[in-house]
Design a protein around this motif. Sequence first.
Motif, short mmCIF file in Angstrom:
data_model
loop_
_atom_site.label_atom_id
_atom_site.label_comp_id
_atom_site.label_asym_id
_atom_site.label_seq_id
_atom_site.Cartn_x
_atom_site.Cartn_y
_atom_site.Cartn_z
N LEU A 10 39.29 104.14 -33.60
CA LEU A 10 39.73 105.13 -32.49
C LEU A 10 40.51 104.16 -31.36
N THR A 11 39.96 102.93 -31.33
CA THR A 11 40.89 102.05 -30.38
C THR A 11 42.40 101.98 -30.73
N PHE A 12 42.71 102.00 -32.10
CA PHE A 12 44.08 101.88 -32.55
C PHE A 12 44.63 103.28 -32.24
N ILE A 13 44.02 104.44 -32.81
CA ILE A 13 44.69 105.48 -32.54
C ILE A 13 44.91 105.96 -31.10
N ALA A 14 44.22 105.38 -30.23
CA ALA A 14 44.54 105.66 -28.86
C ALA A 14 45.75 104.85 -28.44
N ALA A 15 45.90 103.42 -28.85
CA ALA A 15 47.03 102.63 -28.57
C ALA A 15 48.34 103.46 -29.05
N PHE A 16 48.11 103.72 -30.47
CA PHE A 16 49.25 104.34 -31.03
C PHE A 16 49.98 105.66 -30.41
N LEU A 17 48.96 106.52 -29.99
CA LEU A 17 49.28 107.66 -29.28
C LEU A 17 50.00 107.63 -28.09
N GLY A 18 49.44 106.53 -27.21
CA GLY A 18 49.72 106.07 -25.97
C GLY A 18 51.31 105.78 -26.10
N TRP A 19 51.60 104.99 -26.69
CA TRP A 19 53.03 104.33 -27.26
C TRP A 19 53.90 105.63 -27.79
N THR A 20 53.46 106.09 -28.55
CA THR A 20 54.24 107.40 -29.13
C THR A 20 54.68 108.27 -28.29
N LEU A 21 53.77 108.85 -27.54
CA LEU A 21 54.05 109.89 -26.73
C LEU A 21 54.69 109.11 -25.34
N ASP A 22 54.66 108.20 -25.00
CA ASP A 22 55.40 107.30 -24.04
C ASP A 22 57.07 107.40 -24.54
N ALA A 23 57.22 107.05 -25.67
CA ALA A 23 58.52 106.84 -26.30
C ALA A 23 59.19 108.53 -26.35
#
Length: 427
Positions: A10-23
């Motif tokens: 869950l932590t990794f999913i949150a970090a990945f979504l944060g960076w993806t949506l930021d991009a």
Amino acid sequence: MRSLERYQVLTFIAAFLGWTLDAFDFFTVSFALPYIAEDFNMKPSDIAASITVTLFLRPVGALIFGILADKYGRKYPLMVDIILYSAVELASGFAPNFQVFVALRAIFGIAMGGEWGLGAALAMEALPPEARGLFSGILQQGYPTGYIIAAIFYYAVISTLGWRAMFWIGSFPALVVVFMRFFVPESKAWEKTRETRSTDHNMFHDVKKVFKEYWLRIIHTILLMAGFGFTSHGTQDLFPTFLKTQLSFSPEEITVTTIIANIGSIIGGTTCGYLSQYLGRRKMVVASMILAGAFLPLIAIPINKPLVTFGSFVVYFFVQGAFGVVPAHLNELSPPAYRGTFPGLTYQLGTLIASSSAQVEAKLGEVFPKNGLPNYGLTIAIMSACAMVVVIVFMSTGGEKKHVNFMEESEISLEDNREVVETKNAQ
């Protein structure tokens, strides 16, 4: 993947979504640029200044949010960061004029600069050492994933709902904060060293201390990331212009080629990140740079369109393959008490140095024309090859801490701090 616990996933999913949506939010401006220019009655080149402003303020965000993350934890500063860039993205869709728009993109730059470092630290500290390589590669590919999502929304939205709707849609990352609030725990490695940070005086003291103690490592890493930045931006930023101007690709062919190339980025980053767990971070990056350089002639000396598309896929595969090692490598090199600041700040400062790559390539292409047209293919190849050599040199001369355990490292840092405190009290 099976070795991960639920909170790690869950932590990794949150970090990945944060960076993806930021991009995704960042690339929204790139796709909507002509429409924004028309609405504000300006030239596209004038609107492009907002992208430059965003890039220039990313290191500021990395420093501010990095220090907050080292003092108050990774989770809540990251949540604030995501809310900030989501709110700015929403407001950008209501901008009445260019002055307001560029001011909002400046704030977005601060938020974008903070997101990568916090997300990478939170994710890498949550993962076991043996999984960091694979998930580092996946995490970094949130950037091309965001590009692809922006391309899809551009195709589906802009002609029917207008450019402002793309920015309104870009505010949805705020929902990630709700997910983080209830399902993502604070970094255990950070909690281990909370006592260390409690002895610091203030934010300015933190900045002074990290630069005083680790200045050589910081400079080396910034130059390494500048090489990475020139390699990545050198092969990407002017590539669509090269396809259109020199090779006469249609808009549809440009879209298909760039998406195929970015799919290569995603596969390459994941694959090379995983292999770096066995070959080592330095060897994997050096090998990726050599292989990327070997395929550059397919772009620089184009024979036909299919080979250009294939060449872009392979070059992006290895360029972003090397970049996939970066989140793990920078967090492993980081001093444990400054893992919120060190990776993000060095990453963003290196990116800032490389932000001029498109302009340099464009100018050189005009200086060395071919058949009456700017020779963008040649300048892309020359700059990218030089940058790859820089990455190889700095990666080969730097350290590597692939097997470091962040929890054990935090405990050692905590013990060292206690000894310092006890010595001071005794004196």
